[in-house]
Design a protein around this motif. Structure first.
Motif, PDB file in Angstrom:
ATOM      1  N   SER A  27       0.827  -1.211   0.000  1.00  0.00           N
ATOM      2  CA  SER A  27       0.000   0.000   0.000  1.00  0.00           C
ATOM      3  C   SER A  27       0.856   1.255   0.000  1.00  0.00           C
TER       4      SER A  27
ATOM      5  N   LEU B 292      -6.205   3.936  -4.571  1.00  0.00           N
ATOM      6  CA  LEU B 292      -6.934   4.156  -3.316  1.00  0.00           C
ATOM      7  C   LEU B 292      -7.987   3.078  -3.083  1.00  0.00           C
TER       8      LEU B 292
ATOM      9  N   MET C  23       1.088   4.049  -3.040  1.00  0.00           N
ATOM     10  CA  MET C  23       0.856   5.469  -2.802  1.00  0.00           C
ATOM     11  C   MET C  23       2.036   6.293  -3.317  1.00  0.00           C
TER      12      MET C  23
END
Length: 351
Positions: free
Chosen positions: A130, A318, A134
């Motif tokens: 994650s 996201l 990002m």
């Protein structure tokens, strides 16, 4: 039965692809032949990956599958860059990101979820990925777009080169972190392969088949690209739609099939590693390498995407993070990812 069908399709499809490209058969016919051949070759790559995953573990297996799958797209993109098709290359990178996160992961979660009520995967890997997602997509891709508004082309290219080098270094550091310094530190019970499970092929045979399949897919994919213009005119597909949807799906067919097969067998660690790991490899290695390689061509490629491409990639990241951060999934979460992909596909088709 399925394996025999794939074998037959490869034995027929590869020779037809060679003969058809030499004799210049109908572009529409060759488009169909190329696509079916790539799907069949993807089946071989999936079986080889599964054998390697049993021998070396899900992380190595998923990484190898993503690498060999992305090698095809890298080859296609290099030819496109040489031809000056920078827009198509950037669109195909966008398509790879949203395709892996929404289409591949979505289909894997959906199909696997139809067979199993709940499927678990390594939550530590999910959270680690994650942060990288990002950084690589939202930070490294958005910043060049924002800063380029106040820069000329030369400075934008310099910024892109600098970001590309940082991405490659961080990607290599991430591999070193997961495979060397912290290997097994964040392991879960679901990561451990059962002792009685035997690989279909030996390590040497599996790697050989992966190499040969990748070479064949690269050849077929390169020829497939030449049919896009004619087929696009017949079906009303724009250049952006071809790059984002068609090139991305075909170029990543190998890992698409492999991830779905793994999910159906409840091997979610490998399925997630293929889908998310392939995305990270595209964003942090393939895209930066293409930026650096473009310096040797007449047409340079800055790491600057269009606004629809950026928003689509950021949304995909996201949504994927929100679904995968708990370490388990089901068919409904897969359907949610697929719905997002269809919405974006409609948007790119109508642009």
């Amino acid at each position: 039965m399925v394996n025999r069908l794939f074998t037959l399709m490869v034995m027929i499809g590869v020779p037809l692809s060679v003969v058809g490209s030499i004799l210049h058969w109908s572009s529409t016919l060759m488009f169909i032949i190329y696509c079916l051949t790539i799907i069949a070759l993807a089946g071989f790559m999936g079986r080889a990956t599964e054998s390697l995953a049993i021998v070396a573990g899900p992380r190595i297996g998923g990484l190898l599958n993503a690498t060999f799958g992305n090698a095809v797209e890298l080859i296609i993109s290099i030819f496109a860059l040489k031809a000056g098709l920078v827009g198509v290359v950037l669109a195909s990178l966008t398509g790879s990101v949203i395709g892996n996160l929404l289409l591949v992961a979505g289909l894997s979660f959906f199909i696997g979820g139809l067979k199993f009520k709940r499927q678990e995967f390594n939550v530590y890997d999910a959270r680690h990925n994650s942060g990288l997602l990002m950084f690589s997509v939202i930070v490294a891709f958005v910043i060049p777009e924002v800063f380029s508004m106040e820069m000329n082309e030369a400075k934008t290219l310099s910024l892109s080169v600098g970001i590309s080098i940082i991405l490659i270094v961080l990607y290599l550091a991430a591999l070193f972190f997961r495979l060397v310094t912290h290997r097994g530190v964040y392991q879960q019970k679901s990561d451990v392969v059962e002792e009685h499970e035997e690989p279909e092929w030996s390590k040497g045979k599996a790697i050989t088949i992966l190499l040969l399949s990748t070479a064949a897919v690269a050849y077929v994919s390169e020829n497939l690209v030449h049919t896009f213009e004619v087929v696009g005119e017949q079906f009303g597909w724009s250049e952006l739609f071809i790059g984002v949807i068609i090139v991305a799906i075909v170029g990543n067919a190998a890992e698409h099939a492999s991830a779905i097969i793994m999910a159906y067998k409840n091997k979610m660690n490998i399925a997630v590693e293929i889908a998310v790991g392939s995305t990270l490899q595209v964003a942090m290695f393939v895209a930066p390498v293409l930026v650096l390689l473009s310096l040797f061509f007449d047409q340079k490629m800055p790491l600057v995407f269009t606004l629809p491409e950026l928003i689509s990639m950021a949304t995909a990241v996201l949504l994927t993070i929100s679904i995968t951060n708990d370490g388990d999934t089901n068919w409904f979460e897969g359907a949610t990812l697929l719905a997002a992909y269809v919405i974006m596909g409609i948007g790119f088709y109508l642009l």
